[in-house]
Design an enzyme around this catalytic site. Structure first.
Site, PDB file in Angstrom:
ATOM      1  N   GLU A 183       0.904 -13.502   5.853  1.00 39.24           N
ATOM      2  CA  GLU A 183       0.697 -13.742   7.285  1.00 39.24           C
ATOM      3  C   GLU A 183       1.537 -14.917   7.779  1.00 39.24           C
ATOM      4  OE1 GLU A 183      -0.691 -12.376   9.843  1.00 39.24           O
ATOM      5  OE2 GLU A 183      -1.778 -10.722   8.923  1.00 39.24           O
ATOM      6  N   GLU A 217       5.110 -13.749   7.980  1.00 41.74           N
ATOM      7  CA  GLU A 217       5.338 -12.830   9.098  1.00 41.74           C
ATOM      8  C   GLU A 217       5.342 -13.558  10.439  1.00 41.74           C
ATOM      9  OE1 GLU A 217       3.275  -8.784   7.265  1.00 41.74           O
ATOM     10  OE2 GLU A 217       2.485  -9.641   9.120  1.00 41.74           O
ATOM     11  N   GLU A 218       4.365 -14.457  10.635  1.00 41.74           N
ATOM     12  CA  GLU A 218       4.224 -15.092  11.946  1.00 41.74           C
ATOM     13  C   GLU A 218       5.240 -16.195  12.185  1.00 41.74           C
ATOM     14  OE1 GLU A 218       0.246 -16.344  12.878  1.00 41.74           O
ATOM     15  OE2 GLU A 218      -0.479 -14.281  13.015  1.00 41.74           O
TER      16      GLU A 218
END
Lengths: 287, 287
Positions: free
Chosen positions: A165, A168-169
């Protein structure tokens, strides 16, 4: 649920004292006297009902305990027939419905359905005591600088999902350190519950590259600036999370870190999260 | 998902340049431009399809984002019509199926389905260093002396579920101490995952009264006798669990204990589990 036998469409069975070949639903048997039927191809509901009834008779004679029918969403026309034959719903995902029926006279031992969604949040601090924060494009926290968060994917370990995460962010590579704490919430979506695991990770890179679909902005922010936001000051959960995160950095606070254990359910490895600091064990999973 | 408006069956809407009264499906609107339809009474599938199409037209004009339809299992005859109108499955429980459709052109922001079942195990030791163990009547661990275990019920906090399971299986009253560690397993039942939270509890009573449906026998067993079982010695998970349990009793091992925080999802309280020993906080939840 493991599957050990090959599909078969016919069995030789004794019905009404005569040996006859009976057409049955395609199925597999697992290790526990369960039958699993997976329907993918279109079928007329009347033909399905006839096959299902014959199959149930046979499975009952064979001493089967539970019958599972996985119906692709394209086969929604078959649900009503299964329900009429005593099946109920076990779980559903976007493209299928799983029905189940118990064939014995005893109380059923069918496993409980999944009850919790799993999300993670990430405390990532660099050597300048700046933490990685994002602003989301949507949702109730829009406009607030917050920790990167996300939903754990099906079959994903918590520590793996936390690293994914963040990458990705924000584009930042990290090394997992510990689960610092977690929150359990009920009625998070309809009657289902939610786990939020607050994780600490060590940054391995510095240059931010945001995922534009969900993230409005991201930056390395001095932790005092993050802490001073009214949205943090006025929320007891956010304050607790900041307290344990800073205690982990500045004091002797210990969370839970993963070790691998052999799975009882499959050939894969499970993750066992324990306070390895207090046991003087190093974390045994590479990042 | 909170519900803020009252059900309504008709709206005045502009269709084909004329003002007309349109019959719609009974629905409620929540705070987020979502519509929730809960169907409980029998309906003909053709009549449902007509109502659903008119309703979708109206909801689209109203700028609604997502439409949820909760269909009781008695209404399995309506599923096919909803699927034909673009709905997919979100989740299911024994007596209902929840379908959802996204009405906007953007990527949907519908919450992920529940992915994990939650179970607890209990380490309960008395002042004679005897631990509470049970033998189960069924399952793969039949015949082994093991910790009491059980599944957390819908909407139940982990620490509450642990006390309830011990009471149900053995009749022993307890006070919750800490979550010592937990395990995450994948593919536990079909593609769903499983959390097993290992908890420590203090016994408040002594006399055992077993639940005869699931439990063959229960006793207070010297911890060395439990540890000597081959089923414990040959299983790395059971050894880890015993290690952390004894470290909690004999050393400075700290697990996670609950404090209450205000819920972001509902009017109830959430539980935040943190290492309160390392923060020098007492546990703030009464037992």
């Amino acid at each position: 649920m493991s599957i050990s036998a090959n599909p078969s469409t016919t069995v030789t069975s004794k019905v009404h004292d005569s040996i006859e070949e009976v057409a049955l639903l395609d199925s597999v048997n697992d290790d526990h006297d369960d039958v699993i039927v997976e329907m993918k191809d279109p079928m007329d509901s009347a033909a399905f009902l006839t096959l299902l009834r014959k199959s149930l008779t046979t499975w009952r004679m064979q001493g089967k305990k539970s019958i599972w029918i996985k119906l692709h969403i394209k086969l929604a026309n078959l649900i009503e027939a299964a329900v009429k034959e005593g099946f109920w719903y076990h779980h559903a995902e976007p493209n299928y419905l799983m029905l189940v029926r118990w064939l014995l006279d005893t109380e059923h031992t069918i496993p409980a359905n999944a009850s919790h969604r799993v999300r993670v949040g990430a405390f990532v601090m660099n050597e300048k005591r700046e933490i990685l924060v994002v602003q989301e494009k949507n949702g109730i926290l829009r406009g607030m600088w917050k920790f990167p968060t996300g939903v754990i994917e099906q079959g994903e370990d918590i520590h793996v999902g936390a690293m994914r995460e963040i990458k990705e962010e924000t584009g930042i590579d990290t090394e997992f350190v510990e689960i610092l704490a977690f929150r359990q919430s009920h009625n998070a979506f309809f009657e289902k519950s939610d786990f939020f695991f607050m994780c600490m990770l060590r940054p391995l890179s510095r240059d931010i590259c945001i995922q534009e679909l969900e993230i409005e902005a991201a930056q390395w922010m001095p932790v005092e600036e993050y802490a001073a936001q009214p949205s943090v000051q006025n929320n007891d959960l956010f304050k607790y999370i900041l307290d344990v995160s800073l205690a982990r950095v500045d004091k002797l606070y210990a969370g839970l870190s993963p070790v691998h254990t052999r799975s009882v359910f499959s050939d894969t490895k499970d993750c066992f999260y324990l306070n390895s600091s207090d046991l003087n064990w190093p974390s045994r999973i590479g990042n």
